[in-house]
Write an enzyme that holds these catalytic residues in place. Structure first.
Site, PDB file in Angstrom:
ATOM      1  N   GLY A   1       0.861  -1.468  -0.223  1.00 16.13           N
ATOM      2  CA  GLY A   1       0.101   0.203   0.345  1.00 16.13           C
ATOM      3  C   GLY A   1       1.100   1.615   0.318  1.00 16.13           C
ATOM      4  CD  GLU A   2       3.322   5.776  -0.174  1.00 17.91           C
ATOM      5  OE1 GLU A   2       2.647   4.972  -1.340  1.00 17.91           O
ATOM      6  OE2 GLU A   2       3.888   6.593   0.870  1.00 17.91           O
ATOM      7  CB  SER A   3       5.879   2.347   3.882  1.00 19.83           C
ATOM      8  OG  SER A   3       6.496   3.969   2.563  1.00 19.83           O
TER       9      SER A   3
ATOM     10  CB  CYS B   1       5.436  -3.895  -1.639  1.00 14.59           C
ATOM     11  SG  CYS B   1       5.167  -2.451  -2.841  1.00 14.59           S
TER      12      CYS B   1
ATOM     13  NE  ARG C   1       8.429   4.788   0.679  1.00 18.32           N
ATOM     14  CZ  ARG C   1       7.659   5.948   0.434  1.00 18.32           C
ATOM     15  NH1 ARG C   1       8.672   7.230   1.663  1.00 18.32           N
ATOM     16  NH2 ARG C   1       6.624   6.242   0.118  1.00 18.32           N
TER      17      ARG C   1
ATOM     18  CB  ILE D   1       2.471  -1.861  -7.871  1.00 19.43           C
ATOM     19  CG1 ILE D   1       1.690  -3.413  -8.449  1.00 19.43           C
ATOM     20  CG2 ILE D   1       1.472  -1.161  -7.347  1.00 19.43           C
ATOM     21  CD1 ILE D   1       0.668  -3.713  -7.931  1.00 19.43           C
ATOM     22  NE  ARG D   2       2.523   3.761  -5.966  1.00 15.68           N
ATOM     23  CZ  ARG D   2       2.648   3.967  -4.746  1.00 15.68           C
ATOM     24  NH1 ARG D   2       3.113   4.569  -4.060  1.00 15.68           N
ATOM     25  NH2 ARG D   2       2.030   3.643  -3.803  1.00 15.68           N
TER      26      ARG D   2
ATOM     27  CG  HIS E   1       1.689  -6.157  -4.146  1.00 17.76           C
ATOM     28  ND1 HIS E   1       0.988  -5.840  -3.310  1.00 17.76           N
ATOM     29  CD2 HIS E   1       3.011  -5.329  -4.904  1.00 17.76           C
ATOM     30  CE1 HIS E   1       1.660  -4.572  -3.175  1.00 17.76           C
ATOM     31  NE2 HIS E   1       2.167  -3.720  -4.007  1.00 17.76           N
TER      32      HIS E   1
ATOM     33  CD  GLU F   1       0.257  -8.615  -2.027  1.00 16.03           C
ATOM     34  OE1 GLU F   1       0.359  -9.412  -2.135  1.00 16.03           O
ATOM     35  OE2 GLU F   1      -0.149  -7.168  -2.207  1.00 16.03           O
TER      36      GLU F   1
HETATM   37  N1  GLN Z   1       5.538   3.011  -2.920  1.00 13.97           N
HETATM   38  C1  GLN Z   1       4.984   2.661  -2.403  1.00 13.97           C
HETATM   39  C2  GLN Z   1       5.723   3.623  -0.684  1.00 13.97           C
HETATM   40  O1  GLN Z   1       6.803   3.442  -0.453  1.00 13.97           O
HETATM   41  C3  GLN Z   1       5.156   1.100  -1.810  1.00 13.97           C
HETATM   42  C4  GLN Z   1       3.970   0.398  -2.493  1.00 13.97           C
HETATM   43  C5  GLN Z   1       3.406  -0.348  -2.834  1.00 13.97           C
HETATM   44  O2  GLN Z   1       3.250  -1.192  -1.894  1.00 13.97           O
HETATM   45  N2  GLN Z   1       2.749  -1.494  -3.698  1.00 13.97           N
HETATM   46  O3  GLN Z   1       4.575   2.860   0.927  1.00 13.97           O
END
Ligand code: GLN
Length: 205
Positions: free
Chosen positions: A54-56, A86, A118, A147-148, A183, A185
């Protein structure tokens, strides 16, 4: 003995991980329950935890504010297995920098002895899938969804490298901590989740 596995449900891929753990328990024939957890009290009862992608910054900040972060750290320090995916891998780390903007103020659990870069493979539009081998844990081929995604730019001596992609480290293990940049999942392959569930089972026996 029933295993009690939680998925940290602050933000990110919660449902997908919930379903992957359910499938893993059933495929392994292990007696266990999965729950979505947010509070310190819920976390204190777990045998294993998944910190999803997600977004850390968001997951870290929210769990700091609601008091969950401290309990997560104490539980991992006392041996509870954790799977960081991630953003979850970033949160577990001791040090994280964004590839473009460098240092960002963000709460970290400060447990996994790695340096994280990151957004190591670019932004959302640069998402990709690639075949990954995690030979040290017996998974010769896995479809990695990035993903990112972060990568690990440096590891301490307790850290085992499980997988690399294009020379970048994308999965590591340190004692009761396992982490991937990608990921699992988001695929139908439950082998990584099954490995984690087995780690949880082994930690109880
Ligand atoms: N780029 C996100 C972060 O820095 C991580 C991306 C992800 O969990 N798919 O939190």
């Amino acid at each position: 003995m029933t295993l009690n596995i939680g998925v940290l449900a602050i933000q990110g891929d919660v449902t997908e991980n919930f379903l992957s753990v359910m499938a893993s328990l059933s495929e392994l024939g292990i007696d266990g329950a999965v729950s979505q957890v947010k509070t310190a009290e819920q976390i204190s009862k777990l045998d294993g935890l998944i910190i999803p992608g997600g977004e850390s910054t968001m997951i870290g900040q929210m769990s700091l504010v609601n008091g969950a972060l401290k309990t997560i750290k104490e539980k991992i320090e006392s041996g509870m297995p954790v799977f960081g995916i991630c953003a979850g891998m970033i949160l577990l780390s001791k040090n994280s920098k964004d590839r473009i903007v460098g240092d960002v103020e963000q709460p970290l659990l400060d447990l996994l002895d790695v340096k994280i870069e990151r957004n190591s493979f670019g932004r959302q539009k640069d998402s990709f899938e690639a075949e990954i081998s995690l030979d040290p844990i017996g998974i010769s081929s896995f479809n990695g969804v990035f993903i990112r995604a972060p990568s690990v730019s440096d590891v301490g001596k307790e850290v085992q490298i499980l997988a690399k992609f294009e020379e970048k480290i994308v999965s590591v293990k340190q004692g009761n901590i396992i982490a991937t940049s990608f990921h699992p999942e988001l695929t139908r392959d439950t082998s990584l989740h099954k490995s984690f569930v087995q780690m949880v089972k082994d930690s109880k026996s």
